[in-house]
Design a protein around this motif. Structure first.
Motif, PDB file in Angstrom:
ATOM      1  N   UNK A  86       0.876  -1.058  -0.087  1.00  0.00           N
ATOM      2  CA  UNK A  86      -0.263   0.270   0.391  1.00  0.00           C
ATOM      3  C   UNK A  86       0.742   1.587   0.302  1.00  0.00           C
ATOM      4  N   UNK A  87       0.661   1.496  -1.355  1.00  0.00           N
ATOM      5  CA  UNK A  87       1.639   3.207  -1.391  1.00  0.00           C
ATOM      6  C   UNK A  87       0.777   4.463  -1.247  1.00  0.00           C
ATOM      7  N   UNK A  88       1.348   5.293  -2.348  1.00  0.00           N
ATOM      8  CA  UNK A  88       0.409   7.035  -2.454  1.00  0.00           C
ATOM      9  C   UNK A  88      -1.032   6.461  -3.080  1.00  0.00           C
ATOM     10  N   UNK A  89      -1.088   5.024  -3.877  1.00  0.00           N
ATOM     11  CA  UNK A  89      -2.042   5.587  -5.104  1.00  0.00           C
ATOM     12  C   UNK A  89      -2.849   4.493  -5.041  1.00  0.00           C
ATOM     13  N   UNK A  90      -2.746   3.613  -3.749  1.00  0.00           N
ATOM     14  CA  UNK A  90      -3.791   1.998  -3.298  1.00  0.00           C
ATOM     15  C   UNK A  90      -4.333   2.934  -2.265  1.00  0.00           C
ATOM     16  N   UNK A  91      -3.357   4.543  -2.030  1.00  0.00           N
ATOM     17  CA  UNK A  91      -4.265   4.629  -0.450  1.00  0.00           C
ATOM     18  C   UNK A  91      -5.540   5.928  -1.463  1.00  0.00           C
ATOM     19  N   UNK A  92      -4.717   7.055  -2.406  1.00  0.00           N
ATOM     20  CA  UNK A  92      -5.467   6.817  -3.284  1.00  0.00           C
ATOM     21  C   UNK A  92      -7.096   6.459  -4.297  1.00  0.00           C
ATOM     22  N   UNK A  93      -6.967   5.886  -4.257  1.00  0.00           N
ATOM     23  CA  UNK A  93      -7.255   4.754  -5.171  1.00  0.00           C
ATOM     24  C   UNK A  93      -8.173   4.081  -4.036  1.00  0.00           C
ATOM     25  N   UNK A  94      -8.351   4.133  -2.800  1.00  0.00           N
ATOM     26  CA  UNK A  94      -9.238   3.902  -2.160  1.00  0.00           C
ATOM     27  C   UNK A  94     -10.329   4.906  -1.130  1.00  0.00           C
ATOM     28  N   UNK A  96     -10.460   7.555  -3.736  1.00  0.00           N
ATOM     29  CA  UNK A  96     -11.185   7.847  -4.698  1.00  0.00           C
ATOM     30  C   UNK A  96     -12.956   7.156  -4.462  1.00  0.00           C
ATOM     31  N   UNK A  97     -12.782   5.704  -4.398  1.00  0.00           N
ATOM     32  CA  UNK A  97     -13.668   5.074  -3.520  1.00  0.00           C
ATOM     33  C   UNK A  97     -14.773   5.829  -2.616  1.00  0.00           C
ATOM     34  N   UNK A  98     -14.091   5.834  -1.777  1.00  0.00           N
ATOM     35  CA  UNK A  98     -14.458   6.254  -0.450  1.00  0.00           C
ATOM     36  C   UNK A  98     -15.338   7.416  -0.585  1.00  0.00           C
ATOM     37  N   UNK A  99     -14.701   8.404  -1.438  1.00  0.00           N
ATOM     38  CA  UNK A  99     -15.607   9.707  -0.971  1.00  0.00           C
ATOM     39  C   UNK A  99     -16.396   9.825  -2.383  1.00  0.00           C
ATOM     40  N   UNK A 100     -16.249   8.761  -2.726  1.00  0.00           N
ATOM     41  CA  UNK A 100     -17.021   8.919  -4.156  1.00  0.00           C
ATOM     42  C   UNK A 100     -18.887   8.486  -3.643  1.00  0.00           C
TER      43      UNK A 100
END
Length: 129
Positions: A86-94, A96-100
């Motif tokens: 889990x890096x920044x990209x994976x954090x940001x994908x998570x 992205x989905x949660x904020x949406x």
């Protein structure tokens, strides 16, 4: 004398029905948004159990029933996520989905603001890369 009790984020969100809607929307988005393909692959195709675990965890995390702890004990979030890169990209994908999912789930603005900050801090803490 009247005692004033503050409502928990769980109660302000709308309790179990709204939390279930949020969790289901989150996983539906993860499965359908190609921008979340890396974290989708980490979860696999059958998200039934992980949906339930996230619902149970968030219930207690938001001040509602401690469903996750009752079943599994202390969440140990970081330890449970260590097997996954889990890096920044994976954090940001998570996120992205949660904020949406939060955008798609009716909730008071102050709850949304609280959750955005809390989810970011927690997701950032999960980074191990």
């Amino acid at each position: 004398m009247t005692q004033v009790t503050e409502l928990t984020p769980y109660e302000l969100l709308g309790g179990a029905p709204v939390l279930r809607q949020l969790v289901d929307r989150f996983y539906d988005l993860m499965a359908s948004d190609p921008r979340a393909s890396t974290i989708q692959a980490m979860h696999g195709a059958d998200t039934g159990l992980i949906r339930e675990k996230l619902f149970e965890f968030l219930s207690g995390w938001l001040g509602g029933p401690q469903l996750f702890i009752e079943k599994y004990g202390h969440p140990r979030l970081r330890a449970r996520h260590m097997p996954f890169a889990i890096g920044e990209a994976e954090r940001d994908q998570w996120l992205l989905c949660m904020y949406q999912a939060m955008n798609d789930t009716p909730m008071p603005a102050e709850v949304r603001s609280h959750l955005e900050e809390a989810f970011f801090r927690t997701a950032d803490f999960m980074r191990n890369q």
